[in-house]
Scaffold this active site. Structure first.
Site, PDB file in Angstrom:
ATOM      1  N   SER A  74      -1.975 -41.507 -33.405  1.00 58.40           N
ATOM      2  CA  SER A  74      -1.211 -41.958 -32.248  1.00 58.40           C
ATOM      3  C   SER A  74       0.281 -41.936 -32.582  1.00 58.40           C
ATOM      4  O   SER A  74       0.819 -40.889 -32.930  1.00 58.40           O
ATOM      5  CB  SER A  74      -1.690 -43.353 -31.816  1.00 58.40           C
ATOM      6  OG  SER A  74      -1.217 -43.691 -30.546  1.00 58.40           O
ATOM      7  N   GLU A  99     -10.506 -40.341 -25.723  1.00 57.86           N
ATOM      8  CA  GLU A  99      -9.240 -41.068 -25.846  1.00 57.86           C
ATOM      9  C   GLU A  99      -9.240 -42.318 -24.954  1.00 57.86           C
ATOM     10  O   GLU A  99     -10.019 -43.226 -25.176  1.00 57.86           O
ATOM     11  CB  GLU A  99      -8.052 -40.146 -25.532  1.00 57.86           C
ATOM     12  CG  GLU A  99      -7.901 -38.988 -26.514  1.00 57.86           C
ATOM     13  CD  GLU A  99      -7.391 -39.381 -27.905  1.00 57.86           C
ATOM     14  OE1 GLU A  99      -7.109 -40.568 -28.145  1.00 57.86           O
ATOM     15  OE2 GLU A  99      -7.280 -38.477 -28.765  1.00 57.86           O
ATOM     16  N   HIS A 144      -9.717 -43.556 -28.252  1.00 55.47           N
ATOM     17  CA  HIS A 144      -8.457 -43.460 -28.990  1.00 55.47           C
ATOM     18  C   HIS A 144      -8.551 -44.279 -30.266  1.00 55.47           C
ATOM     19  O   HIS A 144      -8.708 -45.501 -30.240  1.00 55.47           O
ATOM     20  CB  HIS A 144      -7.318 -43.984 -28.105  1.00 55.47           C
ATOM     21  CG  HIS A 144      -5.945 -43.701 -28.617  1.00 55.47           C
ATOM     22  ND1 HIS A 144      -5.452 -42.424 -28.775  1.00 55.47           N
ATOM     23  CD2 HIS A 144      -4.934 -44.537 -28.995  1.00 55.47           C
ATOM     24  CE1 HIS A 144      -4.212 -42.484 -29.216  1.00 55.47           C
ATOM     25  NE2 HIS A 144      -3.878 -43.757 -29.361  1.00 55.47           N
TER      26      HIS A 144
END
Length: 474
Positions: A184, A320, A396
């Site tokens: 990320s 995600e 995610h």
């Protein structure tokens, strides 16, 4: 254990040596680059995590409550190594944590590097550095002192990489074989460093995990946007050019409140699309100032020049945010063709709906890897992590425990962690049980689908992405 600034004492964690909170620099003032660590006498005990940056607002949420007595000196490392002073030169894997450029730390439980260090015979390093307003408030218009203020969060990381060059051999690491990896915001930090000439030569490989959106990794803030953000923040605090140094003593909470409001005002002013949901939103991040960052990572016809020789492993997760708060918007006038394209792209993922297929991160990943491959420099390797972890699927961050080999007795964790280690050691991701991993090019579309039965595919989701986002150009 020796370092250039003094001796440190860590502890054993299973089969590896662990050193936590090792100082690599010191910031004596806000918004200016950190200085070298002052040498110390005696032995510094490094068996507990060091201080971390105050946490800023992100994705529309308020900044967390922080201790207003906290200082600006948050530059420290966590290190795991199988051996010290043993003459070995192990690959060094430097973890940059997620949370955008606003939140997070290297001290999170998921980032414990002991298992990865032991199983891969590598030195794992986690970096704490300045974040949010402390790392990216652009005060360059207010004097030479603050010339790099918009990017001091990145200059902290560069200082950490310079410390590694000078000290990591004491910890059994090879300073000539340094790989960045991160998820990320940690991936976006790597993309920024690949665009920064002052970071060139400090690392040779990068692993970007779900590390970009269109405005955070493909591009970053413009000088105009960042200076407007600063003006709004100063207005909120009633600070002018004449008393700009009063920012040094504004309380953390007042500074964060002013920053949160200024971010929203600037987002509305420049109509910066929110990454999740509707409306406008701006997040803290690097500033493309023409100097520290000459360009965005992705340029019109290539990739940032400073990153040409950096070998890249890059990818994202199938779902995600789509299993949580941000399902993909699916055009209803082409539903049958989209359903067929989902089945073609992911035939082994049962019951997959198009709304659960991520485009928010996958499309910027495609743009980054394609432009990097077009550059004709170091190789690019691509993946999509498709392994489901319950009702949220491959959400995610779901790959992180597999990367760190922190899923006990799991074959996929063995495959992924060892592929990451292989990439750090040789520049080619590989593991027993994985297909041979070929480089990605725009023409080949070569991508590894990482799952219990991993598969190497070519242009597997090209038709699907074209249907879900027909106007997107990568």
């Amino acid at each position: 254990m020796r370092t250039e600034a003094g001796d440190v004492q860590g502890a054993m964690q299973g089969d590896v040596y662990r050193y936590l909170g090792v100082p690599y620099a010191r910031a004596t003032e806000r918004f200016v680059p950190a200085e070298e660590v002052e040498p110390w006498d005696g032995v510094l005990t490094t068996n507990s995590y060091g201080a971390t940056s105050p946490q800023g607002s992100m994705l529309g949420m308020s900044a967390s409550e922080d201790d207003d007595t906290a200082d600006n000196n948050r530059q420290n490392l966590n290190i795991w190594t199988p051996g010290i002073n043993d003459g070995e030169r192990r690959p060094v894997m430097v973890w940059l944590h997620g949370g955008g450029f606003s939140t997070g730390s290297a001290n999170e439980r998921n980032y414990d590097g002991a298992n990865l260090s032991a199983s891969g015979d590598v030195v794992v390093v986690g970096v704490n550095h300045r974040l949010n307003v402390f790392g990216h408030l652009d005060l360059s218009a207010y004097g030479e002192k603050y010339a790099d203020s918009g990017n001091v969060g990145l200059t902290d990381i560069i200082a950490a990489l310079e410390w590694i060059q000078e000290n990591i051999d004491y910890f059994g690491g090879d300073p000539s074989n340094v790989t960045l990896f991160g998820q990320s915001g940690g991936g976006a930090k790597q993309l920024a460093l690949m665009s920064a000439p002052s970071a060139k030569g400090l690392f040779g490989k990068a692993i970007v995990q779900s590390g970009a959106t269109e405005t955070m990794g493909v591009t970053f803030a413009t000088k105009e946007q960042s200076q407007s953000l600063t003006e709004h923040l100063l207005d909120n605090l009633n600070i002018t050019a004449e008393n700009i140094d009063d920012l040094q003593t504004v309380s953390v909470s007042d500074l964060q409140d002013a920053a949160t409001a200024a971010l929203q005002t600037t987002a509305d002013e420049y109509r910066i699309p929110a990454p999740l949901g509707d409306g406008y939103q701006m997040e803290w991040g690097p500033v493309v100032d023409g100097d520290f960052l000459p360009t965005n990572p992705v340029t019109d016809d290539s990739f940032a020049a400073a990153g040409e020789d950096v070998t890249l492993l890059i990818g994202s997760n199938l779902n995600e945010w789509t299993g949580m708060s941000a399902p993909t918007d699916v055009p209803q006038d082409n539903a049958d063709a989209i359903a067929a394209a989902v089945e073609e792209a992911y035939p082994n993922v049962g019951g997959l709906e198009a709304s659960r297929v991520d485009t928010l991160i996958r499309l910027p990943m495609l743009k980054i890897m394609s432009h990097k491959a077009d550059q004709g420099g170091a190789d690019v390797y691509a993946y999509v992590f498709t392994h489901s972890n319950g009702v949220m699927g491959s959400y995610h961050g779901a790959e992180i425990p597999y990367v760190f080999d922190n899923v006990s007795g799991d074959a996929l964790a063995d495959h992924i962690s060892q592929a990451w280690v292989s990439f750090a050691r040789t520049g080619v991701p590989a593991a027993d049980g994985l297909p041979e991993w070929e480089p990605y090019t725009r023409e080949s579309g070569t991508t590894m689908l990482l799952d219990d039965d991993s598969e190497l595919v070519h242009h597997h989701d090209q038709a699907l992405m074209s249907l879900l986002a027909p106007d997107y150009q990568y």
